[in-house]
Motif scaffolding. Structure first.
Motif, PDB file in Angstrom:
ATOM      1  N   LYS A 179      46.142  34.404  35.550  1.00  0.00           N
ATOM      2  CA  LYS A 179      45.027  33.929  36.382  1.00  0.00           C
ATOM      3  C   LYS A 179      45.175  34.373  37.834  1.00  0.00           C
ATOM      4  O   LYS A 179      44.194  34.663  38.513  1.00  0.00           O
ATOM      5  CB  LYS A 179      44.932  32.399  36.317  1.00  0.00           C
ATOM      6  N   LEU A 194      42.354  36.376  39.912  1.00  0.00           N
ATOM      7  CA  LEU A 194      41.833  35.866  41.183  1.00  0.00           C
ATOM      8  C   LEU A 194      42.054  36.885  42.303  1.00  0.00           C
ATOM      9  O   LEU A 194      41.175  37.085  43.152  1.00  0.00           O
ATOM     10  CB  LEU A 194      42.515  34.546  41.538  1.00  0.00           C
ATOM     11  N   ALA A 209      39.428  39.551  42.288  1.00  0.00           N
ATOM     12  CA  ALA A 209      38.173  39.050  42.854  1.00  0.00           C
ATOM     13  C   ALA A 209      38.246  38.979  44.375  1.00  0.00           C
ATOM     14  O   ALA A 209      37.285  39.324  45.072  1.00  0.00           O
ATOM     15  CB  ALA A 209      37.849  37.673  42.267  1.00  0.00           C
ATOM     16  N   THR A 236      35.662  33.289  40.597  1.00  0.00           N
ATOM     17  CA  THR A 236      35.974  34.724  40.610  1.00  0.00           C
ATOM     18  C   THR A 236      34.712  35.575  40.441  1.00  0.00           C
ATOM     19  O   THR A 236      34.536  36.577  41.142  1.00  0.00           O
ATOM     20  CB  THR A 236      36.977  35.074  39.506  1.00  0.00           C
ATOM     21  N   THR A 275      32.846  38.513  42.999  1.00  0.00           N
ATOM     22  CA  THR A 275      32.587  39.907  42.628  1.00  0.00           C
ATOM     23  C   THR A 275      31.098  40.194  42.458  1.00  0.00           C
ATOM     24  O   THR A 275      30.695  41.355  42.463  1.00  0.00           O
ATOM     25  CB  THR A 275      33.328  40.263  41.316  1.00  0.00           C
ATOM     26  N   ASN A 306      36.605  38.652  34.327  1.00  0.00           N
ATOM     27  CA  ASN A 306      37.815  38.136  33.691  1.00  0.00           C
ATOM     28  C   ASN A 306      37.869  38.455  32.203  1.00  0.00           C
ATOM     29  O   ASN A 306      38.809  38.039  31.526  1.00  0.00           O
ATOM     30  CB  ASN A 306      37.908  36.618  33.886  1.00  0.00           C
TER      31      ASN A 306
END
Length: 479
Positions: A124, A128, A131, A209, A213, A222
């Motif tokens: 994760k 992150l 992003a 996230t 983006t 993701n």
């Protein structure tokens, strides 16, 4: 080097900000029990280097001349890409230096091409960080396009000077004021986008996230299936709305807040941008309706048209299976891009508009040899200097595209991968075409030399070509 103290002082500040940003994914590591030293180590290294640049140049003169503005622009993106790659190198996914730099450059230039083939199982913290890189790259390019690019006379961007009194010797005071306003607007749009994603069914982490983006028109997701993973009409509608909001000139938001309530209806770039979207959707809909019934989906046509035109790169369908004509349309949309002064890349709407007016003007001169015709754009006259700047930009844009494509083909890539890879890198779109780097593919299987060529294309496209190319001219460095 004393002449460049302001450049290195600013680079120091940017690296310190980047280093501090690396602490944010540590929070995600704690929440999801994925604690390691990757981000902590990377942040310490970045902050130390940033502090050295900052402290050793405290006596800078707080001014930037034209030469320094070009150097700062190039070094900013390059240094952030280098230090931004450290978390990828130190992380448990153990990317090579080539792959880490590629992912970092793709993030900071808001390209969205990825070499991570299993996004669903990626840490994760890494998701992150990807992003965050795109979000920082988005606000960075907006500030640069509105404050630095106009005085650098890059590809006709001087058309967007804040006032006729702008000069390179007094960029910083005005830039600071404008940058703060832009950051507030950019952050506000990101927060609203995250909230809308969450309301329509995304989890909190995905909402955060993907909102970053989306506004950055970067396209990192993701999931390997991108936005298509959620299979939600409401999420896709929300995504399209905020992609468009990130693709229009951010100076329009400042004008709107300042009292010009009709700016979004009157802005010539925004009107043409919307027209291109509508016309492209109509053309693709008619073609797929009569020639490819099995693939006709108005929802997919709308979403992918907007995503590709703006260089976002989100996908909800494998559009490379729609046939050769839609692929040609998408390739053309990649080159066009969004509006100047937004987070998008490509040739930009205003250059397409002025090139069209120039061609029309030339045709009139052929028909009426003794006539006198002037080019007028957005209630102002465009002189030959602007025209030459725009034509040279478009010329070099396609020359560099073909050079990139040729170099990629020399590394062993097939024709469609080389062509679409060159297009997606210089236009900062993200996905290419074909089975390897197509809508649901990735760039992990490409040779290392191909990845380095693509990163060069990314930074050239993001910084409007000349901001990089001019640094290689010996005459530029002479006083």
């Amino acid at each position: 080097m004393s002449n460049y103290k302001t450049v290195f002082f600013t680079l120091g500040i940017l690296q310190i900000i980047l280093g501090i940003s690396m602490f944010i994914p540590i929070i995600a590591q704690f929440i999801y029990s994925e604690i390691d030293s990757s981000f902590f180590g990377a942040s310490i290294v970045t902050i130390i280097f940033g502090s050295l640049f900052f402290l050793s140049n405290l006596d800078h003169d707080k001014k930037l001349n034209l030469q320094q503005a070009f150097l700062l622009t190039a070094l900013s993106w390059l240094s952030i890409a280098i230090f931004g790659s450290l978390p990828f190198i130190f992380s448990t996914i153990e990317l090579s230096i080539t792959d880490a730099f590629f992912e970092s450059m793709s993030g900071i230039t808001t390209t969205g091409s990825t070499i991570i083939s299993d996004l669903e199982n990626a840490p994760k913290g890494i998701l992150l960080w990807r992003a965050i890189l795109q979000w920082l790259g988005g606000i960075g390019i907006i500030v640069m396009a509105i404050t630095l690019m106009p005085i650098m006379n890059v590809g006709g961007m001087q058309l967007f000077k804040i006032s006729s009194n702008d000069s390179s010797e007094k960029i910083l005071p005005k830039s600071k004021e404008i940058a703060l306003r832009l950051i507030y607007i950019y952050s506000g749009l990101t927060a609203i986008c995250a909230l809308s994603y969450w309301v329509f069914g995304m989890g909190k982490f995905d909402s955060l996230t993907h909102s970053m983006t989306t506004i950055a028109t970067g396209g990192f997701s993701n999931y390997n299936q991108s936005i298509g993973y959620f299979d939600s009409v409401l999420i896709e509608i929300s995504s399209m709305i905020f992609i468009i909001l990130g693709s229009i000139p951010f100076i329009a938001y400042i004008k709107f807040i300042s009292g010009n309530k009709k700016i979004f209806l009157n802005d010539i770039q925004i009107r043409t941008f919307i027209k291109i979207i509508i016309i492209s959707i109509i053309i693709l809909s008619i073609y797929l309706l009569f020639n490819n019934n099995g693939n006709f989906s108005l929802r997919s046509i709308f979403f992918n048209t907007i995503s590709i035109l703006t260089g976002t790169g989100y996908v909800n369908a494998e559009f490379d299976g729609w046939g050769s004509f839609p692929i040609t349309i998408f390739l053309a949309l990649m080159f066009i891009g969004g509006c100047a002064g937004s987070t998008t890349c490509g040739v930009k709407i205003f250059r397409i508009q002025i090139l069209y007016l120039f061609i029309l003007n030339q045709l009139k001169k052929i028909i009426y040899p003794k006539g006198i015709f002037v080019i007028k754009y957005d209630q102002g006259f465009v002189d030959d200097k602007f025209i030459a700047s725009i034509i040279s930009f478009i010329y070099f844009y396609f020359v560099i595209f073909f050079i990139l494509a040729a170099l990629l083909s020399l590394t062993g890539l097939d024709f469609i991968t080389a062509i679409s890879g060159a297009a997606t890198s210089i236009s900062n779109v993200g996905p290419g075409l074909g089975p390897i780097i197509g809508p649901n593919g990735d760039f992990s299987s490409l040779p290392d030399i191909s990845k380095w060529i693509l990163t060069v294309g990314m930074i050239l496209g993001r910084l409007e070509l000349f901001a990089i190319l001019v640094l290689f001219l010996p005459s530029f460095w002479r006083n």
